[in-house]
Design an enzyme around this catalytic site. Structure first.
Site, PDB file in Angstrom:
ATOM      1  CG  ASP B 254      -1.776  -1.263   1.298  1.00  0.00           C
ATOM      2  OD1 ASP B 254      -2.452  -1.559   0.308  1.00  0.00           O
ATOM      3  OD2 ASP B 254      -1.751  -1.953   2.329  1.00  0.00           O
ATOM      4  CG  HIS B 282      -3.548  -4.985   3.497  1.00  0.00           C
ATOM      5  ND1 HIS B 282      -3.013  -4.132   2.570  1.00  0.00           N
ATOM      6  CD2 HIS B 282      -3.872  -6.111   2.811  1.00  0.00           C
ATOM      7  CE1 HIS B 282      -3.000  -4.718   1.385  1.00  0.00           C
ATOM      8  NE2 HIS B 282      -3.522  -5.920   1.513  1.00  0.00           N
TER       9      HIS B 282
END
Lengths: 444, 444
Positions: B254, B282
């Site tokens: 990410d 996440h």
């Protein structure tokens, strides 16, 4: 850019001379060549003018003109026409060499999916070598190519300064310092080796011409797509502007596998195996050379005292490894193939250790072992690390080795005759029809 | 090895003391622990004695006894119980550190197929760090694991000194210095996040116990299999012998994607983006932090003066990148995920640049931002490069950022409650049934 009216060569020449930019001249020459190759002028024009390439540079450059900005905007992702490098870490970039351009065909395939990340990481060309990747795919794989480019973006490799993708080899090979030709048609069910030669031969004829036209004059070419020796030969013969010495066919995977098998048999670690040459064709006629191989500096035959094993088991173990892997793994060995491509490149850009060698399929012209000239044949080679190489001249070739080498040489000669029409050779006839299939299994 | 008759703990202790090798003691303790965990003695014995692991060491050792040779013979490939290192290049091996053991789960999957080669190349732990890979697969993937090991052999990585494969986490995690937990069950069609949590939770409960039992006491654990934060929490809670600080959930992909998007939007190269933290889970509630991010050393919000873009487009662009990639590419982003795993490890074994950070999902205990304790939560971290880290304490959290962080925190708390029965927590009830699916697309 418009063609002058009328098709005569004379008028075309005048028009070429009137062009002021090198790019225009190049495009015109491209077009002339394609017209010579039998394309209609209209088709040639459309083929030249179509820009299927999204190409963007990262060198520090003056502010791009409005049109360029427009083009950059059309590009997806992080790779743009020019980067403002003022914000970059000088401790990182200060010692960097000039960016090299690496073209890769079959770029959306499994081998490339490993290789591209290895190239971008700096593991192959060095941590001080920025690179531009120029990726060739087919119309069918265009979207997948974008996916690859997106993954390369997300990987944030500092050395990866440019990524371009396209489907026209004339565009994608533009100024390439290296061309890694991974793409080839796989063998369909029931397809003979002769058919495979024909189908892939046509691809490599086109790509050879494109290399001739577009690539750097000293471009190094490594062919991975099978049958790689003859594919490399076809590319070479269609690219007379590029030195014949610069063409390679990948036999490094065979070398690596041979080293592994010697290590396994001797109970030593693979790092102790050296001078492991693979001679000939990347097919089941390949000759992994146990006569000259060393284990811990000692002749392999003095360490493994089992000539029956060497003569009967060693070569099939190496040649059939890909098939054994598919049986276990359910898919072909993309990762270790990519590793061997990386090894093959590294072998040319780093000096070979004294007394050692690496295997590569190279032009046999002037070789010291009496192999017929005009073939792409795997030899033991060594390099100073400058991208060039020479064939080692101190390998012992005994009677047994010579007979094996001869068989592989004969096969390559026959393959050459099957593709004679693709390399401007007269009178070849293909005697491989109906012959035993010698494709190395699991390599497609 | 036979158990003494009778099940009493006292007799077992006597028997343990009578054992002479550490290995035997360990096996006995393993067995006792499993018996405590409710397994019958017979089941425990069979579970301990079954050796689904082909494990071989490469350290220089005296000639192995006949039995060991026998075992080595059962092992396929080049990795053997002991190597004669006398033939190896001392210039290569002289400066090497002690070999570390890296266990990898889901080892025959797509992410591992990239990651294992990156680990073996020395790109991740360093060129002076020999490694042993201990690969965990399932019964179904046993053959594929062998295929992976064969490809690793053929790649001839000098730093890769040992490869073992197995299907029992207690065996595979043995003495592991690192556990990279890639494997997880993908979300099936129509499966809710609550179901995914449950199914994977059970896997991570077992694997957490195995880590507790077998791994090095200072093992670093990185969970990639989704939902990774809560999977990491479950593993951690089931492994009380390993410091809670040592557990990580991967949010580095990410972070990398966020850096790429900031680079893209600002027209700068991605190397100029720093202090790019991702907070929280996440999942799509993740918080890529543009408040503290810098581009060329300048606050990102001073470079990209478009708050609407930051607030409305930036986060979805990062969170939905995997899905966009699947659309283009036709498969999930294994290569860039593996790169981000490599980055996440490298972030712990090399010092963080002054003023910079990396993102990792770590235990929130004692965090300086008031995030509820007892969660695996992604924070900006920094490391001295010793494998350890601390949460950065100098990040500005404004009202907007705080509200986003709170939402991700709430989600993680709910996930925790859904798996309360797997972490010995009383009275949790799962309120995620029927909730919006916040799985990051394309990550399974």
């Amino acid at each position: 850019m418009r063609l002058p009216p009328g098709p005569s060569a004379g008028r075309l020449r005048v028009w070429i001379l009137a062009c002021f930019s090198t790019r225009s001249i190049k495009m015109a020459l491209n077009m002339k060549q394609r017209m010579d190759a039998g394309l209609s002028r209209k088709a040639a024009r459309s083929s030249v003018s179509r820009s299927s390439v999204v190409k963007v540079r990262s060198v520090a450059a003056p502010a791009p003109p409005a049109a360029a900005v427009q083009e950059a905007k059309k590009a997806y992702g992080v790779f743009r026409l020019s980067y403002d490098t003022q914000n970059e870490d000088p401790s990182l970039t200060r010692t960097w060499k000039k960016t090299i351009k690496v073209a890769v065909t079959g770029a959306s395939g499994n081998i490339s999916n490993h290789l591209l990340f290895m190239l971008a990481s700096g593991e192959v060309y060095g941590k001080d070598q920025p690179i531009a990747l120029q990726l060739l795919g087919s119309d069918r794989s265009k979207e997948a190519l974008e996916g690859v480019a997106m993954e390369l973006e997300d990987s944030l490799y500092p050395l990866l300064r440019e990524v371009s993708i396209g489907t026209d080899p004339y565009e994608v090979f533009g100024d390439a310092d290296w061309a890694l030709m991974i793409g080839a048609k796989p063998r369909g069910p029931g397809m003979e080796r002769a058919d495979l030669l024909q189908q892939n031969g046509e691809i490599f004829q086109v790509q050879g011409r494109a290399l001739n036209d577009s690539a750097s004059r000293n471009c190094k070419v490594l062919v991975v797509g099978n049958p790689c020796n003859t594919n490399a030969l076809i590319a070479m013969e269609n690219a007379p502007n590029i030195p014949r010495k610069n063409f390679h066919a990948l036999t490094r995977l065979d070398e690596n596998r041979a080293k592994c098998q010697l290590a396994l048999k001797s109970g030593k670690f693979y790092t102790s195996v050296s001078r492991m040459a693979v001679w000939g064709n990347h097919s089941t006629t390949q000759v992994p050379d146990y006569i000259n191989a060393r284990i811990g500096g000692i002749p392999a035959t003095d360490v493994i005292r089992d000539m029956k094993w060497f003569r009967e088991e060693f070569t099939p173990k190496v040649a059939l490894r890909g098939g054994a892997l598919i049986k276990k793994w359910g898919r072909s060995s993309a990762a270790s193939t990519a590793v061997s491509v990386a090894d093959a490149i590294r072998a040319l850009v780093t000096p070979t250790a004294p007394g050692d060698c690496f295997s590569s399929g190279v032009i046999s012209d002037g070789n010291p072992y009496g192999v017929k000239e005009g073939l792409i044949f795997s030899f033991p080679c060594r390099s100073k690390g400058d991208g060039d190489y020479e064939i080692c001249d101190d390998f012992i070739v005994d009677e047994y080795l010579r007979s094996k080498i001869r068989a592989s040489e004969d096969e390559l000669q026959k393959e050459k005759e099957c593709v004679s029409h693709l390399i401007g050779m007269m009178g070849g006839s293909c005697s491989l029809r109906g012959a035993e299939d010698t494709t190395v299994p699991g390599e497609n």
